[in-house]
Design a protein around this motif. Structure first.
Motif, mmCIF file in Angstrom:
data_model
loop_
_atom_site.group_PDB
_atom_site.id
_atom_site.type_symbol
_atom_site.label_atom_id
_atom_site.label_comp_id
_atom_site.label_asym_id
_atom_site.label_seq_id
_atom_site.Cartn_x
_atom_site.Cartn_y
_atom_site.Cartn_z
ATOM 1 N N LEU A 23 68.754 37.106 -1.354
ATOM 2 C CA LEU A 23 67.440 37.726 -1.504
ATOM 3 C C LEU A 23 67.060 38.372 -0.187
ATOM 4 C CD1 LEU A 23 65.283 34.938 -3.229
ATOM 5 C CD2 LEU A 23 66.488 36.833 -4.326
ATOM 6 N N THR A 24 66.714 39.647 -0.242
ATOM 7 C CA THR A 24 66.250 40.329 0.967
ATOM 8 C C THR A 24 64.763 40.611 0.822
ATOM 9 O OG1 THR A 24 68.420 41.328 1.250
ATOM 10 C CG2 THR A 24 66.610 42.328 2.471
ATOM 11 N N LEU A 25 63.984 40.145 1.787
ATOM 12 C CA LEU A 25 62.529 40.316 1.752
ATOM 13 C C LEU A 25 62.127 41.400 2.741
ATOM 14 C CD1 LEU A 25 62.988 37.610 0.341
ATOM 15 C CD2 LEU A 25 61.027 36.703 1.541
ATOM 16 N N GLU A 26 61.094 42.140 2.360
ATOM 17 C CA GLU A 26 60.657 43.259 3.185
ATOM 18 C C GLU A 26 59.643 42.756 4.202
ATOM 19 O OE1 GLU A 26 60.045 46.709 0.593
ATOM 20 O OE2 GLU A 26 58.263 47.038 1.831
ATOM 21 N N GLY A 27 59.938 42.918 5.479
ATOM 22 C CA GLY A 27 58.978 42.497 6.496
ATOM 23 C C GLY A 27 59.685 41.993 7.728
ATOM 24 N N ARG A 28 58.894 41.687 8.730
ATOM 25 C CA ARG A 28 59.447 41.293 10.022
ATOM 26 C C ARG A 28 59.189 39.806 10.272
ATOM 27 N NH1 ARG A 28 59.800 44.426 15.216
ATOM 28 N NH2 ARG A 28 59.438 46.206 13.888
ATOM 29 N N GLU A 29 60.211 39.086 10.641
ATOM 30 C CA GLU A 29 60.069 37.681 11.010
ATOM 31 C C GLU A 29 60.715 37.462 12.372
ATOM 32 O OE1 GLU A 29 58.821 34.619 9.863
ATOM 33 O OE2 GLU A 29 57.557 35.926 8.664
ATOM 34 N N ASN A 30 60.183 36.513 13.094
ATOM 35 C CA ASN A 30 60.720 36.217 14.411
ATOM 36 C C ASN A 30 61.207 34.771 14.397
ATOM 37 O OD1 ASN A 30 61.318 36.250 17.063
ATOM 38 N ND2 ASN A 30 59.200 36.115 17.783
ATOM 39 N N ALA A 31 62.519 34.593 14.233
ATOM 40 C CA ALA A 31 63.040 33.234 14.071
ATOM 41 C C ALA A 31 64.365 33.106 14.794
ATOM 42 C CB ALA A 31 63.236 32.932 12.592
ATOM 43 N N ARG A 32 64.786 31.856 14.986
ATOM 44 C CA ARG A 32 66.069 31.607 15.646
ATOM 45 C C ARG A 32 67.118 31.225 14.604
ATOM 46 N NH1 ARG A 32 63.057 28.278 18.570
ATOM 47 N NH2 ARG A 32 64.356 26.486 18.029
ATOM 48 N N PRO A 33 68.392 31.522 14.872
ATOM 49 C CA PRO A 33 69.440 31.117 13.935
ATOM 50 C C PRO A 33 69.402 29.606 13.707
ATOM 51 C CG PRO A 33 70.344 32.549 15.638
ATOM 52 C CD PRO A 33 68.937 32.248 16.047
ATOM 53 N N GLY A 34 69.500 29.204 12.437
ATOM 54 C CA GLY A 34 69.494 27.779 12.110
ATOM 55 C C GLY A 34 68.129 27.284 11.660
ATOM 56 N N GLN A 35 67.095 28.092 11.875
ATOM 57 C CA GLN A 35 65.777 27.689 11.367
ATOM 58 C C GLN A 35 65.708 27.964 9.862
ATOM 59 O OE1 GLN A 35 63.130 29.743 14.378
ATOM 60 N NE2 GLN A 35 62.267 27.684 14.458
ATOM 61 N N PHE A 36 64.732 27.370 9.207
ATOM 62 C CA PHE A 36 64.638 27.540 7.758
ATOM 63 C C PHE A 36 63.205 27.829 7.340
ATOM 64 C CE2 PHE A 36 62.593 23.596 6.297
ATOM 65 C CZ PHE A 36 62.655 22.827 7.451
ATOM 66 N N TYR A 37 63.067 28.181 6.086
ATOM 67 C CA TYR A 37 61.754 28.465 5.495
ATOM 68 C C TYR A 37 61.597 27.658 4.213
ATOM 69 C CZ TYR A 37 61.273 32.535 8.566
ATOM 70 O OH TYR A 37 61.155 33.347 9.661
ATOM 71 N N MET A 38 60.364 27.303 3.873
ATOM 72 C CA MET A 38 60.063 26.762 2.552
ATOM 73 C C MET A 38 59.652 27.962 1.696
ATOM 74 S SD MET A 38 60.577 23.483 2.861
ATOM 75 C CE MET A 38 59.835 22.653 1.465
ATOM 76 N N LEU A 39 60.307 28.118 0.553
ATOM 77 C CA LEU A 39 60.031 29.278 -0.304
ATOM 78 C C LEU A 39 59.385 28.831 -1.605
ATOM 79 C CD1 LEU A 39 62.651 30.264 1.425
ATOM 80 C CD2 LEU A 39 62.856 31.954 -0.382
ATOM 81 N N ARG A 40 58.498 29.665 -2.118
ATOM 82 C CA ARG A 40 58.046 29.471 -3.496
ATOM 83 C C ARG A 40 57.688 30.821 -4.104
ATOM 84 N NH1 ARG A 40 54.989 24.938 -4.138
ATOM 85 N NH2 ARG A 40 54.160 25.666 -6.117
ATOM 86 N N ALA A 41 58.002 30.942 -5.393
ATOM 87 C CA ALA A 41 57.696 32.178 -6.115
ATOM 88 C C ALA A 41 57.128 31.772 -7.468
ATOM 89 C CB ALA A 41 58.960 33.006 -6.280
ATOM 90 N N TRP A 42 56.365 30.697 -7.437
ATOM 91 C CA TRP A 42 55.796 30.137 -8.659
ATOM 92 C C TRP A 42 54.453 29.508 -8.301
ATOM 93 C CZ3 TRP A 42 60.542 28.711 -6.533
ATOM 94 C CH2 TRP A 42 60.564 27.541 -5.767
ATOM 95 N N GLN A 43 53.648 29.195 -9.321
ATOM 96 C CA GLN A 43 52.328 28.610 -9.065
ATOM 97 C C GLN A 43 52.426 27.093 -8.896
ATOM 98 O OE1 GLN A 43 49.457 30.188 -8.477
ATOM 99 N NE2 GLN A 43 50.568 32.117 -8.549
ATOM 100 N N ASP A 44 52.319 26.356 -10.015
ATOM 101 C CA ASP A 44 52.210 24.900 -9.898
ATOM 102 C C ASP A 44 53.521 24.163 -10.127
ATOM 103 O OD1 ASP A 44 49.535 25.437 -9.623
ATOM 104 O OD2 ASP A 44 49.187 25.334 -11.785
ATOM 105 N N TYR A 45 54.413 24.732 -10.921
ATOM 106 C CA TYR A 45 55.630 24.020 -11.283
ATOM 107 C C TYR A 45 56.854 24.867 -10.977
ATOM 108 C CZ TYR A 45 59.118 21.479 -13.903
ATOM 109 O OH TYR A 45 60.244 20.791 -14.238
ATOM 110 N N PRO A 46 57.852 24.334 -10.285
ATOM 111 C CA PRO A 46 57.895 22.988 -9.730
ATOM 112 C C PRO A 46 56.881 22.812 -8.599
ATOM 113 C CG PRO A 46 59.871 24.241 -9.105
ATOM 114 C CD PRO A 46 59.085 25.108 -10.005
ATOM 115 N N LEU A 47 56.485 21.573 -8.405
ATOM 116 C CA LEU A 47 55.443 21.272 -7.426
ATOM 117 C C LEU A 47 55.858 21.702 -6.016
ATOM 118 C CD1 LEU A 47 52.745 19.784 -6.909
ATOM 119 C CD2 LEU A 47 54.089 17.698 -6.586
ATOM 120 N N LEU A 48 57.095 21.379 -5.666
ATOM 121 C CA LEU A 48 57.516 21.570 -4.276
ATOM 122 C C LEU A 48 58.159 22.932 -4.031
ATOM 123 C CD1 LEU A 48 59.199 18.078 -3.715
ATOM 124 C CD2 LEU A 48 56.852 18.760 -3.175
ATOM 125 N N SER A 49 57.921 23.452 -2.827
ATOM 126 C CA SER A 49 58.646 24.648 -2.390
ATOM 127 C C SER A 49 60.079 24.227 -2.081
ATOM 128 C CB SER A 49 57.993 25.219 -1.137
ATOM 129 O OG SER A 49 56.622 25.440 -1.371
#
Ligand SMILES: Cc1cc2nc3c(=O)[nH]c(=O)nc-3n(C[C@H](O)[C@H](O)[C@H](O)COP(=O)(O)OP(=O)(O)OC[C@H]3O[C@@H](n4cnc5c(N)ncnc54)[C@H](O)[C@@H]3O)c2cc1C
Ligand code: FES
Length: 246
Positions: A23-49
């Motif tokens: 998945l390629t997202l449009e925008g600029r992020e400033n992060a180091r290799p090995g870092q991670f993100y919590m993702l969600r593309a839904w409302q309530d279910y599943p509960l967790l990102s």
């Protein structure tokens, strides 16, 4: 922290192999290799990102490479161009990059995800890298690595490509003591078996854990290390191999 999710548009979704997507997202992020993100593309279910490592980061886009496993990743795969994805991050500590001359990256399956951005950073610093990439069947997502690394060694559990066996078995026939540092990422059992083969103090491992919050609040990702209890999301996901009780 929960309210710090940022919204991005999905620029591109690519199928890299059976069950493997980028998945390629449009925008600029400033992060180091090995870092991670919590993702969600839904409302309530599943509960967790869902936690995903940063795969690549460019001026105006950044990407994730993932294996479809269950509910969350299936929703990610169903997204279309311009759909919204919410991300929290960058989270955790990335890979430490010392003043090395030659290092190795060792991945199992989709554990290669954080290594593209790492390989770019190593190349910038003129550090030579050999990449040992293990797969269950055939390889995928290696094209972008070719200009960045010295050599790519492939292993396939099913013997469909390269060395027949797993990536740790492949390493047994190599002069691993020549590497000043070994970066590793993959299923935890593979990482534990790697740590029995190499010098753990010269090895960094990116661990997987089930995560709820991603930033140290829920204690859901605690592990016991040689220096006490640690949270994978906050103190990791990258740990010194010397700290891991394998
Ligand atoms: C810091 C971090 C970085 C990660 N980076 C990546 C990445 O770059 N690419 C990628 O493909 N995956 C990555 N993962 C794993 C990814 O988060 C899980 O595969 C994902 O959360 C599964 O969600 P799901 O809803 O698809 O599956 P679920 O429905 O939640 O689970 C499906 C199956 O997968 C197992 N599972 C779920 N999460 C994990 C996990 N964290 N570790 C081991 N097994 C799990 C479950 O036990 C279940 O059997 C990372 C995990 C962590 C902790
Ligand atoms: S995921 Fe909540 S403390 Fe690590």
């Amino acid at each position: 922290m929960e309210n710090n999710y940022k919204s991005y548009k999905l620029k591109k979704r690519e199928k890299m192999a059976r069950g493997i997507y980028k998945l390629t997202l449009e925008g600029r992020e400033n992060a180091r290799p090995g870092q991670f993100y919590m993702l969600r593309a839904w409302q309530d279910y599943p509960l967790l990102s869902r936690p995903l490592s940063l795969h690549d980061c460019k001026e105006e886009e950044f990407s994730f490479l993932y294996q479809e496993r269950g509910k969350g990743s299936k929703i990610l795969t169903s997204l279309k161009e311009n759909d919204e994805i919410k991300v929290l991050g960058p989270l955790g500590h990335g890979f430490e990059i010392g003043n090395y001359k030659k290092v190795a990256m060792v991945s199992g399956a989709v554990g290669l995800a954080p290594f593209l951005y790492l390989a770019k950073e190593l190349k910038k610093r003129k550090i030579k890298v050999d990449f040992y990439a293990g797969f269950q069947e055939e390889s995928y997502a290696l094209e972008d690595f070719k200009p960045l690394v010295e050599k790519i060694y492939i292993s396939s559990d099913k013997g469909l490509e390269g060395f027949h066996g797993n990536v740790v078995e492949l390493l047994k026939s190599k002069k691993i003591e020549d590497y000043e540092q070994i970066y590793s990422c993959g299923p935890n059992p593979m990482l534990y078996s790697l740590l029995k083969l190499v010098d753990p103090k010269k090895t960094q491992v990116s661990l997987e854990a089930h995560m709820a919050c991603g930033f140290g609040a829920c204690l859901g990702c605690n592990i016991e290390t040689r220096s006490g209890e640690k949270r994978v999301c906050q103190h990791g996901p990258v740990f010194s191999g010397g700290d891991i009780i394998a």
